[in-house]
Design an enzyme around this catalytic site. Structure first.
Site, short mmCIF file in Angstrom:
data_model
loop_
_atom_site.label_atom_id
_atom_site.label_comp_id
_atom_site.label_asym_id
_atom_site.label_seq_id
_atom_site.Cartn_x
_atom_site.Cartn_y
_atom_site.Cartn_z
N GLU A 1 0.83 -1.26 0.26
CA GLU A 1 -0.24 0.42 -0.34
C GLU A 1 1.07 1.17 0.05
O GLU A 1 0.23 2.10 0.66
CB GLU A 1 -0.80 -0.33 1.11
CG GLU A 1 -2.14 -0.96 0.94
CD GLU A 1 -2.81 -1.03 2.39
OE1 GLU A 1 -2.47 -0.54 3.42
OE2 GLU A 1 -4.24 -1.42 2.19
N GLU B 1 -6.09 -8.10 -0.15
CA GLU B 1 -7.27 -7.61 0.93
C GLU B 1 -9.01 -7.70 0.67
O GLU B 1 -8.98 -6.84 0.51
CB GLU B 1 -6.80 -7.03 1.46
CG GLU B 1 -5.13 -7.25 2.17
CD GLU B 1 -4.50 -6.39 3.24
OE1 GLU B 1 -5.53 -5.22 3.55
OE2 GLU B 1 -3.27 -5.80 2.91
C1 GAL Z 1 -4.83 -2.99 5.05
C2 GAL Z 1 -2.77 -3.38 4.88
C3 GAL Z 1 -3.40 -4.49 6.25
C4 GAL Z 1 -3.85 -4.28 7.06
C5 GAL Z 1 -5.30 -4.23 6.88
C6 GAL Z 1 -6.07 -3.74 7.96
O1 GAL Z 1 -4.60 -1.50 4.96
O2 GAL Z 1 -2.65 -3.52 4.27
O3 GAL Z 1 -1.89 -5.04 6.21
O4 GAL Z 1 -2.97 -3.86 8.07
O5 GAL Z 1 -5.30 -2.56 5.59
O6 GAL Z 1 -6.56 -4.62 8.71
#
Ligand code: GAL
Length: 770
Positions: free
Chosen positions: A127, A196
């Site tokens: 990110e 994610e």
């Molecule tokens: C994303 C990040 C993850 C985790 C998630 C929130 O931005 O890539 O590692 O932090 O947010 O749980």
């Protein structure tokens, strides 16, 4: 737990397991590596391979992940000349060194798909696009360097960068979020990938329990594949526990349950797990068509649309309704289909709806906790204790190093949560500051400070939820002459996210002042440039009190057990609960501290931190965009009361629990419990099978059964306005009681006809006791 979790993930219909690699865990000291035990990355990848699954390796090595310092080892920050996550040669050398090490290890074991192994994708950075602009041109240069460096490692599979719209070719940029159907990669030849899909959210001390419905999560997935998605990963599918001091922050809890499909303890979070499993099965069945087929769509207006994938003479359809309140009727090839608001229907043959994201045909499991029933286990635990010896530091101010300034706690390389700041102040009665109204003021970012003056405890302060700097101010009676000032700073997870998060002050950056008030006038004596003596950690931890067989073991006493006394060690023994259900320890009554079972850290505990207000009393509506403030639970309760004790931490006979109670608490309520499904609720829409299972236990009773339009949530179902004629309760009792699982078709032929009107989605709802 790995093989069991991976097997459950496979049974849940996953094809691949995605994992981060945690730099601070593997290189805790510069050039000293640890890949043993639970840090055995290669064993983890091989376990995935043995199950026949693929893997996605997100090396980072910055990972975020609510993990301490975002996964960076804190020694990195202390390297001379370093600037982290930007074009800085000291940092880039370290990052390249670690990334290369991981790639080489993996290559040596032939684990990349290009070598016949399971790893199909690898990630560099994480990110960075969210913060790149704050690093200016250097940020852009760094991102390009990351891409080139990764490519030069020649792994034969694609590299991805999530949330990085400028990702240079051939790196694939991917999406993170609760929804990614509107995402388009920056290169038209790149596949649309979602690294994610947040299945819920994480929890902070003082925060509420997140809850994302199965309906909404399935909707997000189906929408993504409706709109041309090719790869989707759940973050988290299993979040687990932040054991030890791995939780980041500040203020991330020890539990990292995330409301994920596999809960913190590795049990199925139903109906989320099952509702997604069904969806995965259907997506797999049309995989070829939706991957290779031509795509066309029909817009019906009002956020209702159909997407048709066509390959030769097969076609598969998705009917989506993204309207938040209005159900829709889609007419396709002369047939009417009802599509509820905020849902997607899937028709693998473009004729029959086999799945709708808003219609859950999976059981809900309500988990309950049972008291430890191990033989001979006394009703309450027997404790012994010893005080944390702090005299040298508190009374004499003796540290390990000194400096004429306030130093950031990160200089300690984060080997402990605890860091002592000590100084002495000479105050003369003739001093202009000397008054009857003197106080000590400390600006901290620690996140906790405990203050002592001349060996006496003065008071404590800690950051409130969401605001991590605080001011401690308290009146003090100083002695004329020398005064010993001792401040203990405690961290609760180092910052893990944001532009230059690595530079955020930790500990007591000051100013630290004595204030003398005379009428309207305040005279301030700034102690920030005083000679401060420093000490890292706690004697007890250094002396390894946590291990039973160490030389200090004899110094524990069982008389006069102190209650609500800060800085106290407690110890007890317990029998491992019988059976195989997950084990938790209930920390109700305690303040804040650290806990160990047989020397294994359970993480930080803080049951006295109550979750803030703001829970809705209205039932949770899956419709409408999810964010982490929606449908939250647990307001007004301890943020985290129960702490996971993996069975692998326990022995068959006596086990030892050691607590370091920092704030003061009462251990008498502490007890061990197991977690299992207490009741399960079956749900099946008409013509589907209702399946119930107590997971190896027997269904003992049926509390509710209805075929009609009953409503409500598991444990509080209520009959609706229409109902089938046969006695649903006795039908289900006959089919299910005394069995571990049962299947009953939700049809009028079983339950009799109903007087439900047209357009009512009839459903069989059952509540059973395990
Ligand atoms: C994303 C990040 C993850 C985790 C998630 C929130 O931005 O890539 O590692 O932090 O947010 O749980």
């Amino acid at each position: 737990m790995w093989p069991d979790l991976i097997r459950k993930a496979k049974e849940g219909g996953l094809d691949a397991i995605e994992t981060y690699v945690f730099w601070n865990a593997h290189e805790p000291l510069r050039r000293q590596y640890d890949f043993t035990g639970n840090l055995d990355l290669i064993r983890f990848l091989k376990t995935i391979q043995d199950e026949g699954l693929y893997s996605v390796l997100r090396i980072g090595p910055y990972v975020c992940a609510e993990w301490n310092y975002g996964g960076f080892p804190v020694w990195l920050h202390n390297q001379p000349g370093i600037e982290i996550r930007t074009a800085n040669s000291v940092y880039m050398d370290e990052m390249q060194n670690f990334t290369t090490l991981i790639v080489d290890m993996v290559k040596q074991e032939k684990l990349f798909a290009s070598q016949g192994g399971p790893i199909i994708l690898a990630q560099i950075e994480n990110e960075y696009g969210n913060v790149i602009s704050s690093y200016g041109d250097a940020g852009k240069a760094y991102m390009n360097w990351c891409a080139n460096m990764a490519e030069s490692l020649d792994i034969g599979i694609p590299w991805i960068m999530c949330q990085e719209n400028d990702a240079p070719q051939p790196i694939i940029n991917t999406c993170n979020g609760w929804y990614c159907d509107q995402f388009t990669p920056n290169n038209e030849n790149s596949p649309k990938m979602w690294t994610e899909n947040w299945t819920g959210w994480f929890k902070s001390w003082g925060g509420k329990d997140p809850f994302r419905t199965a309906e909404d999560l399935a909707f997000a997935v189906a929408r993504f594949f409706q709109n041309g998605g090719t790869f989707q990963n759940y973050y988290m599918y299993h979040g687990g526990t932040n054991f030890g001091r791995t939780a980041g922050g500040p203020y991330i809890t020890t539990s990292y349950d995330y409301d994920a499909p596999l809960n913190e303890f590795g049990s199925l979070n139903q109906p989320k797990y099952g509702h997604l499993k069904e969806l995965h099965g259907i997506l797999h069945s049309i995989e070829k068509t939706i991957t290779y087929g031509n795509i066309s769509s029909i817009d019906f207006g009002n956020s209702v649309y159909a997407t048709i994938y066509q390959l030769n003479d097969t076609s598969s359809c998705f009917f989506g309704n993204t309207n938040t309140t209005t159900d829709a009727t889609v007419t396709y090839q002369g047939v009417d289909y009802q599509v509820p608001a905020w849902s997607v229907s899937i028709l693998p043959d473009c004729k029959n709806v086999v799945y709708n994201t808003a219609k859950v045909n999976t059981q809900t499991s309500v988990m309950v906790k049972k008291i430890n029933e191990a033989e001979d286990e006394p009703a309450s635990l027997k404790w012994s204790w010893r005080p944390q010896v702090i005299d040298d530091t508190v009374v004499l101010g003796k540290g390990q190093v000194s400096a004429s300034q306030l130093i950031d706690q990160k200089v300690t390389n984060d080997v402990s949560d605890y860091f002592w700041y000590m100084t002495s102040v000479n105050l003369d009665k003739d001093d202009p500051i000397w008054t009857d109204d003197m106080s000590l003021r400390v600006n901290g970012t620690g996140h906790v400070v405990h203050a002592f003056v001349n060996g006496e405890y003065l008071g404590s302060q800690w950051a409130s939820y969401g605001i991590f700097n605080y001011v401690f101010e308290k009146k003090v009676k100083f002695n004329p002459g020398n005064n010993q000032l001792t401040l203990l700073s405690a961290t609760i997870g180092l910052q893990n996210y944001g532009a230059r998060f690595d530079l955020i002050d930790t500990g007591l950056p000051g100013p630290i002042e004595i204030i003398g008030k005379k009428g309207d006038e305040s005279i301030i004596k700034d102690l920030s440039k005083h000679k401060w003596s420093y000490k890292v950690g706690l004697n007890g931890l250094d002396n390894e009190l946590v291990y039973a067989d160490k030389k200090f073991a004899s110094q524990w006493q069982s008389e006069n057990l102190p209650i609500n006394k800060m800085m106290t060690w407690y110890k007890t023994t317990f029998k491992a609960p019988l059976g195989e259900d997950p084990v938790v320890v209930d920390m109700q009554g305690l303040g804040k501290g650290l806990a160990w079972v047989n020397g294994n850290s359970l993480g930080r505990y803080w049951p006295s931190f109550i979750a803030e207000d703001g829970c809705s009393t209205k039932p949770c509506d899956y419709r409408g965009s999810y964010d982490n403030s929606k449908c939250v639970k647990n307001c007004g309760q301890p943020t985290q009361r129960w702490y996971h004790v993996p069975r692998s931490f326990m022995k068959e006979d006596d086990n030892e629990l050691v607590l370091f109670e920092e704030f003061g608490g009462n251990p008498s309520l502490v007890n061990f419990q197991t977690i299992r499904p207490g009741s399960v609720c079956g749900s099946a829409y008409e013509n589907r099978d209702m399946e119930l299972s107590c997971y190896g236990r027997v269904i003992s009773d049926i509390k509710f059964a209805s075929f009609g339009d009953s409503q409500g949530t598991c444990g509080s179902f209520e009959k609706g306005s229409c109902e089938a004629t046969n006695d649903a309760l006795s039908i289900i009792q006959n089919a299910c009681v005394g069995k571990e699982s049962c299947t009953v078709p939700a049809t009028e032929s079983v339950f009799g006809s109903t007087n439900c009107g047209k357009g009512v989605s009839k459903r069989l709802l059952v509540e059973a006791v395990c």
